[in-house]
Write an enzyme that holds these catalytic residues in place. Structure first.
Site, PDB file in Angstrom:
ATOM      1  N   GLY A  15       0.829  -1.207   0.000  1.00 10.28           N
ATOM      2  CA  GLY A  15       0.000   0.000   0.000  1.00 10.28           C
ATOM      3  C   GLY A  15       0.860   1.252   0.000  1.00 10.28           C
ATOM      4  O   GLY A  15       1.831   1.332   0.742  1.00 10.28           O
ATOM      5  N   ARG A  25      13.922   9.780  -1.595  1.00 11.34           N
ATOM      6  CA  ARG A  25      14.859  10.897  -1.770  1.00 11.34           C
ATOM      7  C   ARG A  25      16.004  10.805  -0.757  1.00 11.34           C
ATOM      8  O   ARG A  25      17.187  10.987  -1.106  1.00 11.34           O
ATOM      9  CB  ARG A  25      14.082  12.211  -1.584  1.00 11.34           C
ATOM     10  N   ALA A  26      15.637  10.493   0.495  1.00 12.10           N
ATOM     11  CA  ALA A  26      16.668  10.414   1.542  1.00 12.10           C
ATOM     12  C   ALA A  26      17.621   9.255   1.281  1.00 12.10           C
ATOM     13  O   ALA A  26      18.843   9.380   1.461  1.00 12.10           O
ATOM     14  CB  ALA A  26      16.009  10.281   2.913  1.00 12.10           C
ATOM     15  N   VAL A  27      17.084   8.113   0.854  1.00 12.99           N
ATOM     16  CA  VAL A  27      17.937   6.950   0.553  1.00 12.99           C
ATOM     17  C   VAL A  27      18.896   7.304  -0.588  1.00 12.99           C
ATOM     18  O   VAL A  27      20.110   7.065  -0.506  1.00 12.99           O
ATOM     19  CB  VAL A  27      17.074   5.711   0.177  1.00 12.99           C
ATOM     20  N   ARG A  76       1.619  -4.888  -6.028  1.00 10.38           N
ATOM     21  CA  ARG A  76       1.503  -6.136  -5.284  1.00 10.38           C
ATOM     22  C   ARG A  76       1.952  -7.230  -6.245  1.00 10.38           C
ATOM     23  O   ARG A  76       1.575  -7.239  -7.416  1.00 10.38           O
ATOM     24  CB  ARG A  76       0.074  -6.332  -4.784  1.00 10.38           C
ATOM     25  N   ASP A 107       3.984  -4.605   6.491  1.00 12.08           N
ATOM     26  CA  ASP A 107       4.459  -5.896   6.999  1.00 12.08           C
ATOM     27  C   ASP A 107       4.503  -6.979   5.929  1.00 12.08           C
ATOM     28  O   ASP A 107       5.354  -7.874   5.991  1.00 12.08           O
ATOM     29  CB  ASP A 107       3.695  -6.347   8.251  1.00 12.08           C
ATOM     30  N   THR A 130       3.356   3.069   5.782  1.00  9.81           N
ATOM     31  CA  THR A 130       1.943   2.683   5.730  1.00  9.81           C
ATOM     32  C   THR A 130       1.149   3.687   6.546  1.00  9.81           C
ATOM     33  O   THR A 130       1.618   4.132   7.600  1.00  9.81           O
ATOM     34  CB  THR A 130       1.695   1.254   6.284  1.00  9.81           C
ATOM     35  N   ASP A 132      -1.428   3.118   8.210  1.00 12.39           N
ATOM     36  CA  ASP A 132      -2.135   2.495   9.343  1.00 12.39           C
ATOM     37  C   ASP A 132      -1.393   2.539  10.674  1.00 12.39           C
ATOM     38  O   ASP A 132      -1.988   2.313  11.720  1.00 12.39           O
ATOM     39  CB  ASP A 132      -2.455   1.029   9.022  1.00 12.39           C
ATOM     40  N   ASP A 134       0.517   0.416  11.945  1.00 15.10           N
ATOM     41  CA  ASP A 134       0.377  -0.855  12.664  1.00 15.10           C
ATOM     42  C   ASP A 134       1.630  -1.730  12.552  1.00 15.10           C
ATOM     43  O   ASP A 134       1.531  -2.947  12.406  1.00 15.10           O
ATOM     44  CB  ASP A 134      -0.855  -1.615  12.147  1.00 15.10           C
ATOM     45  N   ARG A 176      -7.818  -1.764   8.780  1.00 16.38           N
ATOM     46  CA  ARG A 176      -8.442  -3.093   8.744  1.00 16.38           C
ATOM     47  C   ARG A 176      -8.136  -3.874  10.009  1.00 16.38           C
ATOM     48  O   ARG A 176      -8.972  -4.589  10.532  1.00 16.38           O
ATOM     49  CB  ARG A 176      -7.945  -3.876   7.524  1.00 16.38           C
ATOM     50  N   GLY A 190     -13.129  15.364  18.221  1.00 17.45           N
ATOM     51  CA  GLY A 190     -14.200  15.448  19.221  1.00 17.45           C
ATOM     52  C   GLY A 190     -15.347  14.499  18.933  1.00 17.45           C
ATOM     53  O   GLY A 190     -16.514  14.838  19.132  1.00 17.45           O
ATOM     54  N   GLU A 227     -12.389   0.689   9.717  1.00 17.14           N
ATOM     55  CA  GLU A 227     -12.987  -0.269   8.775  1.00 17.14           C
ATOM     56  C   GLU A 227     -12.941  -1.702   9.298  1.00 17.14           C
ATOM     57  O   GLU A 227     -13.778  -2.519   8.943  1.00 17.14           O
ATOM     58  CB  GLU A 227     -12.326  -0.163   7.393  1.00 17.14           C
ATOM     59  N   HIS A 257      -9.996   5.982  -0.038  1.00 19.68           N
ATOM     60  CA  HIS A 257      -8.611   6.186  -0.470  1.00 19.68           C
ATOM     61  C   HIS A 257      -8.123   7.623  -0.404  1.00 19.68           C
ATOM     62  O   HIS A 257      -6.930   7.867  -0.588  1.00 19.68           O
ATOM     63  CB  HIS A 257      -8.417   5.615  -1.879  1.00 19.68           C
TER      64      HIS A 257
END
Ligand code: ADP
Length: 327
Positions: A15, A25-27, A76, A107, A130, A132, A134, A176, A190, A227, A257
């Protein structure tokens, strides 16, 4: 001792997230800084397997720090999940003369990166990208802060219409498996209630809370739903609440999205820049099979195996804060 590296490949996978460009750019610029040739690999592992890569320089990554998405494109790639696919990727990797790989992704991408490093002894470093948030081993992933700001801006606008019409708004946000976006934007906007996969409190709790809000004089309410919440999503939740509270005029908005796009926030640009520099430095130190992340303001590294297998938990204290301030 510094490891002699002549070329490093960098790719974005899975994703997309705002700030991936800043990380690339940094790499690239860290490679140039150390006299290493940076190769930008297009379309993630698919591009690696097909040899879609080109030598970049400091100017190739000019004017991208402010752009969302990833100019290398993400993809993917099912074949990379197979030993044959990874063998093909390794054959190309050797043929192109690459010495190491930086993988910017989530991940799933790290699972592929770990296998690639183990199977072929290739030095690989992961950078968490990502929205998320997570990923275990970092307090923040690249793209998360931008996504939070996008959601807050959208919910603020929805609140304007909610209050004008005494409406109950169910707003579904991404997440997810994790409620980071929902929990933090819920507090920031709020929201009256926040539903996340980590702490489903059920329909009764929600209905009681809405009835209490009504008695307290609230005429409109915002409910943020991750979600992945067990209720089955914002539409299903709204349907169930309408059955119990038929007098409410409820509306559902799924932000979708839009949360992945937009110019990265300053926090994401700085995070991406720090992690991009750190990734190349670790490769020069001879490290492999780790992800770079940020913990308590410091750049740290975590084994990819831990980043994949362990779970980044939400702070339960935030749920309490949300409950108290939504009275
Ligand atoms: P993310 O990195 O955002 O979690 P995905 O789960 O889609 O996204 O993973 C991105 C890519 O990483 C996949 O398309 C695949 O090429 C590779 N990948 C994911 N899981 C595995 C796996 N178990 N083994 C090998 N490669 C994997």
């Amino acid at each position: 001792m510094t490891k002699q590296l002549s070329s490093i490949g960098v790719l974005t996978s899975g994703g997309d997230a705002p700030g991936m460009n800043a990380a690339i750019r940094a790499v690239v610029r860290t490679c140039v800084h150390y006299g290493i040739k940076p190769y930008g690999i297009s379309e993630g592992y698919q591009g690696l397997m097909e040899g879609k890569m080109e030598l970049l320089n400091a100017r190739s990554v000019a004017n991208i720090i402010n752009q969302g998405g990833t100019f290398l494109k993400s993809a993917r790639c099912l074949e990379f999940r197979t030993p044959e696919g990874r063998q093909q990727a390794y054959d190309v990797f050797k043929e192109k003369g690459l010495d190491a790989l930086v993988v910017i992704g989530g991940d799933g991408s790290f699972t592929g990166a770990k296998l690639f490093a183990e199977e072929f002894g290739v030095p690989v470093i992961g950078i968490p990208g990502t929205i998320d948030n997570d990923i275990y081993g970092t307090d923040f992933t690249i793209g998360y802060d931008t996504a939070l700001n996008t959601v807050v801006e959208a919910v603020d606008k929805l609140r304007d219409t909610a209050t004008s019409h005494n409406r109950l708004f169910f707003i579904e946000v991404m997440g997810r498996d994790a409620g980071f976006i929902a929990l933090n934007t819920g507090i920031g906007c709020g929201a009256e209630e926040i539903l996340i996969p980590e702490a489903s409190r059920g329909l009764d709790h929600l209905v009681n809370s809405l009835e209490r809000s009504g008695r307290a004089g609230k005429t409109s309410s915002i409910i943020i739903v991750a979600e992945g919440d067990k209720s089955g999503g914002a539409f299903e939740l709204a349907r169930q609440v309408e059955e119990r509270l038929p007098n409410y005029d409820s509306k559902v908005t799924v932000l979708g999205h839009i949360q992945r796009g937009g110019s990265p926030s300053c926090a994401d640009r700085v995070l991406a820049s720090r992690l991009g520099v750190a990734a190349v430095k670790l490769l020069r130190e001879g490290q492999s099979g780790v992800m770079v992340g940020i913990r308590n303001g410091h750049v740290v590294s975590t084994f990819l195996s831990d980043a994949i297998s362990q779970k980044q938990g939400i702070d339960p204290g935030l749920l309490e804060v949300a409950d108290i301030v939504s009275l």
